[in-house]
Design an enzyme around this catalytic site. Structure first.
Site, PDB file in Angstrom:
ATOM      1  N   LYS A 105     117.070 141.619  71.905  1.00 49.36           N
ATOM      2  CA  LYS A 105     117.341 142.928  72.509  1.00 49.36           C
ATOM      3  C   LYS A 105     116.019 143.613  72.864  1.00 49.36           C
ATOM      4  CE  LYS A 105     120.025 147.180  71.652  1.00 49.36           C
ATOM      5  NZ  LYS A 105     120.869 147.912  70.683  1.00 49.36           N
ATOM      6  N   SER A 162     125.393 149.452  72.334  1.00 49.93           N
ATOM      7  CA  SER A 162     124.310 149.322  73.280  1.00 49.93           C
ATOM      8  C   SER A 162     123.730 147.917  73.427  1.00 49.93           C
ATOM      9  CB  SER A 162     123.189 150.280  72.885  1.00 49.93           C
ATOM     10  OG  SER A 162     122.601 149.878  71.659  1.00 49.93           O
ATOM     11  N   SER A 169     126.328 149.242  67.618  1.00 51.36           N
ATOM     12  CA  SER A 169     125.730 148.594  68.800  1.00 51.36           C
ATOM     13  C   SER A 169     125.656 147.074  68.767  1.00 51.36           C
ATOM     14  CB  SER A 169     124.335 149.153  69.061  1.00 51.36           C
ATOM     15  OG  SER A 169     124.437 150.455  69.586  1.00 51.36           O
TER      16      SER A 169
END
Lengths: 487, 99
Positions: free
Chosen positions: A79, A154, A178
């Site tokens: 990420k 996210s 997330s």
């Protein structure tokens, strides 16, 4: 045999028996990324050259039989909020669009030491603020199961990269769902470990008291393998636990029939999509068949989880993002600036997207004189009650089961006009972060051809039981083995 | 209790977080903030008398280390990311004004 669909476990077996090389596996992954990711758009940066170099080194390690770990030679995605030295780290924000860290996060170092191969950095909601990946400053990521739908957020890029077979595992980050929410939307397994299990050093902070780095993978076994390699005490993060990391995979086959499964009644209320509800009932029946005792439990403050979570997020994020000021790194807009405040005002105006602006302003509001007691302090008190809810429930059961989201993945653009509506999609995943407890999300079926996610919530530091219970379910179901046809 | 957050308040909090915003943006945010804050007011239903605020989340112990100098990032390396630098320092315009 399709190399890109292999589990870590399968790939490791083929690598160590020299049936395939890491260079072959990595090249297959990169080829697929260049072919398929034009549609899915899960990656912000693809690190072709670095990946092949790391793969060659992994092959040398394997050839010599030196220091080979279960992750040696395995390609993964990271990420884009986790620092990677000499590789752009953007948080999907304009303000960090060209930011290249001079140092590695502890997690990055640990994965490099284990011999894993970084193939790229994945898209996210800007600074982790969002539930659909639509707040990326660069582009939307699409759900591999239906490109018109969101992947969740996210860590939307991380989940999509797994689901579309563009990585063998993905490193995500979970501040309030997330990892779990996008894992559920994309038919992937992903864990938010206990707060303090994995070092946050080098993670670009959103909410320092909630943030947890965690892996997404094809099954619970693979998640356990990755967590073993990234967890542990780090002198650079004083909130990490000193206690040694259990060998999760070694005990993953332990029987679950003596365990008690709690069903929190506040999670099973009106508003849940029918297909999600029936998938949960089926999962509960599967656990019953596995011999677990099922108990209804109550987490009475559940409905306050969302306002507590968001208020504290706004407050901590407004402080954490103060460092994005255009003077030491990142975007700097200084045209006609007469003093340093002008640089701050202009840089932040141009560099931040609307959601980030909203949240840092609301944070300042909740912390400001006259409102501190009513909002920030009140939220910290209710947070104590949320924690006590979990403690009370775990006095009578070992683990909790709930959906990751009341619905399956919604359509792109469906919720972007109303920020509050978007916040409500996090209702089932946010409470665990203020409480600090671990939770794992895993595939539990389909509703209208879109994946349904369920989560298991565990006691503090008890990732072991989470892995065991998730693994037991994956031995009697095959939802997690289903892959989307990307068209 | 319904609270409206007017554009003046929005401009004020924007300045507190050093964020430049236009009059038009302040208008949009004002409407959105009111409905979000209104939703948060649901916390008023919860009785929190005698409930301590959460302060720690993980290890509640102080973590200490020896106060010894160790190598850190070099100045040259650090300044690679600075938008402007001069003679080994980050360069910014006037910090202390003449007001």
């Amino acid at each position: 045999m399709q190399l890109t669909n292999l589990t870590i476990c399968e790939a490791h077996e083929l690598l160590t028996t020299k049936k395939i090389s890491s260079v072959e596996l990595t090249q297959a992954m990169l080829d697929r990324i260049h072919e398929v990711d034009t549609k899915v758009k899960s990656y912000v940066t693809v690190t072709d050259d670095l990946a092949l170099e790391q793969a060659r080194k992994a092959d040398e390690r394997i050839a010599k039989g030196e220091n080979v770990t279960p992750l040696t030679g395995i390609p993964f995605s990271m990420k884009d909020c986790i620092s990677t030295r000499n590789v752009r780290t953007t948080c999907s924000s304009k303000i960090l669009e060209n930011y290249v860290p001079q140092y590695n996060a502890t997690v990055t170092d640990k994965l490099a030491d284990s011999g894993a191969v970084l193939v790229g950095k994945t898209n996210m909601d800007e600074f982790g603020m969002g539930s659909s990946c639509e707040n990326s400053a660069f582009f939307n990521t699409h759900n591999p199961w239906n490109l018109d739908h969101v992947p969740g957020g996210s860590s939307g890029g991380a989940a999509a990269s797994m689901s579309a077979s563009l990585a063998s595992f993905a490193i995500g980050e979970d501040t309030g769902g997330s990892v779990r929410m996008p894992a559920g939307f994309c038919n992937v397994t992903g864990i938010k470990p206990t707060y303090g299990r994995v070092s946050r050093y080098g993670l670009i902070a959103l909410v320092s008291s909630f943030d947890c780095i965690g892996p997404l993978a094809r099954d619970a076994y693979d998640c356990a393998t990755v967590l073993e390699h990234i967890a542990g005490h780090d002198p650079k993060d004083s909130t990490t636990y000193q206690s040694p990391i259990t060998n999760y995979t070694q005990n993953i086959n332990q029987p679950v029939n003596k365990l008690k499964l709690g069903i929190p009644k506040e999670y099973f209320v009106a508003g849940m999509e029918a297909g999600v509800e029936s998938a949960m009932q089926e999962a509960i029946r599967a656990y019953e068949k596995l011999g677990m005792e099922i108990h209804e439990v109550s987490l009475p403050h559940t409905k306050y989880g969302l306002p507590v979570y968001y208020l504290l997020l706004f407050a901590e994020a407004s402080a954490n993002l103060a460092r994005m000021d255009g003077t030491r790194f990142g975007l700097s807009v200084s045209e006609n600036a007469k003093d340093v405040i002008d640089i701050y005002l202009q840089t932040r105006h141009e560099g931040f997207g609307d959601e980030v602006k909203r949240r840092i302003m609301l944070g300042a509001y909740a912390l400001s004189a006259g409102y501190y007691d009513a909002y920030y302090l009140k939220a910290q008190k209710v947070r104590t009650l949320l924690r006590r809810d979990f403690e009370t429930a775990f006095a009578s059961v070992d683990i909790l089961l709930a959906p990751t989201c009341p619905t399956t993945a919604f359509k792109l653009g469906e919720k972007t006009s109303d920020p509050l509506e978007m916040y409500l999609s996090d209702i089932y995943v946010v409470s665990t972060n203020p409480a600090g407890v671990p939770a794992i999300a895993l595939p539990a079926g389909f509703s209208n051809n879109m994946p349904v996610g369920m989560q298991l919530i565990g006691k503090h530091l008890d990732e072991q039981t989470l892995f065991q219970v998730a693994h037991a379910y994956q031995q009697v179901t095959d939802w997690h083995k289903r892959n989307p046809e990307i068209s | 209790m319904t609270q409206t957050i007017d554009t003046k308040t929005v401009q004020h909090v924007a300045y507190l977080v050093r964020l430049g915003i236009s009059e038009e943006e302040a208008q949009t945010f004002s409407g959105q903030f009111s409905s979000i804050i209104d939703y948060f007011n649901m916390l008023n239903e919860v009785d929190t008398d005698n409930i301590p605020p959460a302060s720690d989340i993980a290890n509640a112990e102080n973590v200490l280390r020896e106060d010894v100098v160790k190598p850190s990032m070099s100045r040259e390396e650090f300044l690679k990311n600075a938008p402007q630098s001069e003679r080994g320092y980050v360069k910014v315009p006037t910090v202390l004004g003449d007001e």
